[in-house]
Every structure is written in C-alpha cells, then in structure tokens.
Design a protein around this motif. Structure first.
Motif, mmCIF file in Angstrom:
data_model
loop_
_atom_site.group_PDB
_atom_site.id
_atom_site.type_symbol
_atom_site.label_atom_id
_atom_site.label_comp_id
_atom_site.label_asym_id
_atom_site.label_seq_id
_atom_site.Cartn_x
_atom_site.Cartn_y
_atom_site.Cartn_z
ATOM 1 N N PHE A 145 4.549 7.151 2.024
ATOM 2 C CA PHE A 145 4.462 5.808 2.890
ATOM 3 C C PHE A 145 4.568 4.738 1.967
ATOM 4 O O PHE A 145 3.550 4.606 1.359
ATOM 5 C CB PHE A 145 3.611 5.552 3.824
ATOM 6 N N ILE A 146 5.703 3.806 2.597
ATOM 7 C CA ILE A 146 4.921 2.469 1.699
ATOM 8 C C ILE A 146 4.730 1.196 2.950
ATOM 9 O O ILE A 146 5.402 1.163 3.610
ATOM 10 C CB ILE A 146 6.237 1.503 0.489
ATOM 11 N N ARG A 147 3.648 1.110 2.400
ATOM 12 C CA ARG A 147 2.554 0.185 4.063
ATOM 13 C C ARG A 147 3.688 1.265 5.420
ATOM 14 O O ARG A 147 2.757 2.320 5.625
ATOM 15 C CB ARG A 147 3.520 -1.289 4.194
ATOM 16 N N GLU A 148 3.502 1.506 5.816
ATOM 17 C CA GLU A 148 3.697 1.962 7.511
ATOM 18 C C GLU A 148 5.495 2.643 6.960
ATOM 19 O O GLU A 148 5.464 4.004 8.189
ATOM 20 C CB GLU A 148 4.137 1.360 8.637
ATOM 21 N N GLU A 149 6.388 2.269 6.562
ATOM 22 C CA GLU A 149 7.665 3.135 6.429
ATOM 23 C C GLU A 149 7.438 4.195 5.547
ATOM 24 O O GLU A 149 6.907 3.976 4.209
ATOM 25 C CB GLU A 149 8.635 1.300 5.762
ATOM 26 N N GLN A 150 7.796 5.505 5.748
ATOM 27 C CA GLN A 150 7.940 6.611 4.984
ATOM 28 C C GLN A 150 9.197 6.337 4.586
ATOM 29 O O GLN A 150 9.893 6.519 4.490
ATOM 30 C CB GLN A 150 8.182 7.718 6.154
ATOM 31 N N ILE A 175 0.436 -1.105 0.642
ATOM 32 C CA ILE A 175 -0.121 -0.639 -0.235
ATOM 33 C C ILE A 175 0.772 1.209 -0.402
ATOM 34 O O ILE A 175 1.708 1.454 0.558
ATOM 35 C CB ILE A 175 -1.004 -0.138 1.402
ATOM 36 N N VAL A 176 0.779 1.725 -1.441
ATOM 37 C CA VAL A 176 1.310 3.107 -1.200
ATOM 38 C C VAL A 176 0.293 4.514 -0.539
ATOM 39 O O VAL A 176 -0.917 5.325 -0.815
ATOM 40 C CB VAL A 176 1.447 3.363 -2.625
ATOM 41 N N SER A 177 0.640 4.862 0.634
ATOM 42 C CA SER A 177 -0.328 6.320 0.830
ATOM 43 C C SER A 177 0.498 7.507 0.870
ATOM 44 O O SER A 177 1.626 7.543 0.662
ATOM 45 C CB SER A 177 -0.442 6.125 2.148
ATOM 46 N N GLU A 184 11.706 10.234 -4.026
ATOM 47 C CA GLU A 184 12.356 9.987 -5.247
ATOM 48 C C GLU A 184 13.376 8.705 -5.043
ATOM 49 O O GLU A 184 13.574 7.499 -5.508
ATOM 50 C CB GLU A 184 14.199 10.834 -4.820
ATOM 51 N N GLY A 185 13.153 8.031 -3.403
ATOM 52 C CA GLY A 185 13.693 6.631 -3.486
ATOM 53 C C GLY A 185 11.811 5.963 -3.795
ATOM 54 O O GLY A 185 12.313 4.778 -3.328
ATOM 55 N N LEU A 186 11.257 6.475 -4.058
ATOM 56 C CA LEU A 186 9.729 4.712 -4.261
ATOM 57 C C LEU A 186 10.229 4.470 -4.817
ATOM 58 O O LEU A 186 9.622 3.174 -4.808
ATOM 59 C CB LEU A 186 8.571 6.305 -4.132
ATOM 60 N N ILE A 187 10.642 4.909 -6.194
ATOM 61 C CA ILE A 187 10.809 3.991 -7.337
ATOM 62 C C ILE A 187 11.577 2.687 -6.853
ATOM 63 O O ILE A 187 11.420 1.491 -7.201
ATOM 64 C CB ILE A 187 11.082 4.206 -8.552
ATOM 65 N N GLN A 188 12.172 2.517 -6.044
ATOM 66 C CA GLN A 188 14.021 2.360 -6.426
ATOM 67 C C GLN A 188 13.254 1.284 -5.251
ATOM 68 O O GLN A 188 13.615 -0.677 -5.638
ATOM 69 C CB GLN A 188 15.205 2.723 -5.100
ATOM 70 N N VAL A 217 -2.919 2.328 -3.990
ATOM 71 C CA VAL A 217 -2.728 3.418 -3.698
ATOM 72 C C VAL A 217 -3.649 3.995 -3.163
ATOM 73 O O VAL A 217 -4.725 4.134 -3.123
ATOM 74 C CB VAL A 217 -2.182 3.946 -4.995
ATOM 75 N N ARG A 218 -3.158 4.840 -1.549
ATOM 76 C CA ARG A 218 -4.546 5.696 -1.415
ATOM 77 C C ARG A 218 -3.697 6.678 -1.412
ATOM 78 O O ARG A 218 -2.912 7.516 -0.406
ATOM 79 C CB ARG A 218 -4.469 5.162 -0.338
#
Length: 152
Positions: free
Chosen positions: A80-85, A70-72, A89-93, A109-110
């Motif tokens: 956030f990806i799941r609960e990790e911020q 889940i991308v919030s 720039e680092g989202l794709i990696q 996606v939320r």
C-alpha cells in the motif's frame, strides 16, 4: 546531648546555652516571593519578543506540508502507498509520480512483523530505485511493562 524543656520562668545562668528548637522559615519565604516576582516580570518579556515591522513581499507562501508518504507491507504480502493498494511492479512508477508532484520528501516504510526480512529489503530497494534518498522505517513502541503494545 539532651534538650531540656522549661517554662521560661526559672533563672538562667549567664553561660547557659539552649539551642532553638523551632525552624525559622521566614527567610525562605522571602526568597521565594522575590523569585516569584522576578518570574512574573520576566515571563511576559520572553514570550513577546522584539517588536519588528516586517516588510511586504510578493513571494508565494510556503505550501503546507503534504501528507506523509507511507509504504506499507501487510502480513499477506500486499503493498500500500498511503491507503491505496499497489502491486510490486507498479510501486516504483507510483512513487516516481508522487515524487514529481510532491517533491523529494521522506518515505516511511511499515511492514508487518510477520513479513520476511527479504521482502522488507526488497521494498526498501524499490523505494531507493524510485529516487527517494531519505527512507525511514516505522515501528510500534513497546509498552512500559516490556510486553508489546497492542496494535491499532
């Protein structure tokens, strides 16, 4: 057309017809009991299925489903990806690393309702760039009264 009520003692003529004013429910009860018996007999047969002796195999078990990705996008613009911020720039990696370990699953996606449309589209584009083909948007259902449901 009226109905006469009598005590049954007086003599009736041969052509005198009186409708029966009582409802006979005996046939309906009989049908219901037969249906009940039929369902009581067939229900266990439907649940049990056909007895089959399965062969043994050395194949690995199918792994349990992973925690959904889940991308919030919060109201303040943080990601956030799941609960990790994560930063933009680092989202794709980070998504590519998750795809390498967990496989090609659905990414949800939320986004906060106050987020701009362009920001949400940017996040969707980045999810697509990371290699995920299946992306789903999440929303909060409305309550029965038509007013928005309270957030959790």
């Amino acid at each position: 057309m009226g109905m006469s009520v009598s005590d049954g003692i007086e003599n009736r003529e041969e052509g005198d017809y009186r409708p029966i004013s009582e409802i006979n429910i005996t046939p309906m009860v009989d049908v219901m009991l037969v249906l009940l018996i039929i369902f009581m007999i067939t229900a266990p047969l439907l649940v049990a299925g056909v007895p089959v002796e399965l062969p043994n195999t050395s194949a690995a078990r199918i792994s349990q489903p992973q925690k959904p990705i889940i991308v919030s996008l919060a109201a303040d613009g943080s990601l956030f990806i799941r609960e990790e911020q994560v930063n933009r720039e680092g989202l794709i990696q980070k998504l590519q690393a998750l795809r390498a370990t967990e496989g090609d699953t659905v990414v949800y996606v939320r986004a906060d309702k106050k987020s701009a449309y362009g920001e949400v589209m940017d996040i969707l584009g980045r999810v697509g760039e990371s290699g995920y083909a299946r992306v789903s948007l999440l929303s909060q259902p409305k309550s029965n009264g038509g007013a928005p449901a309270p957030s959790q």
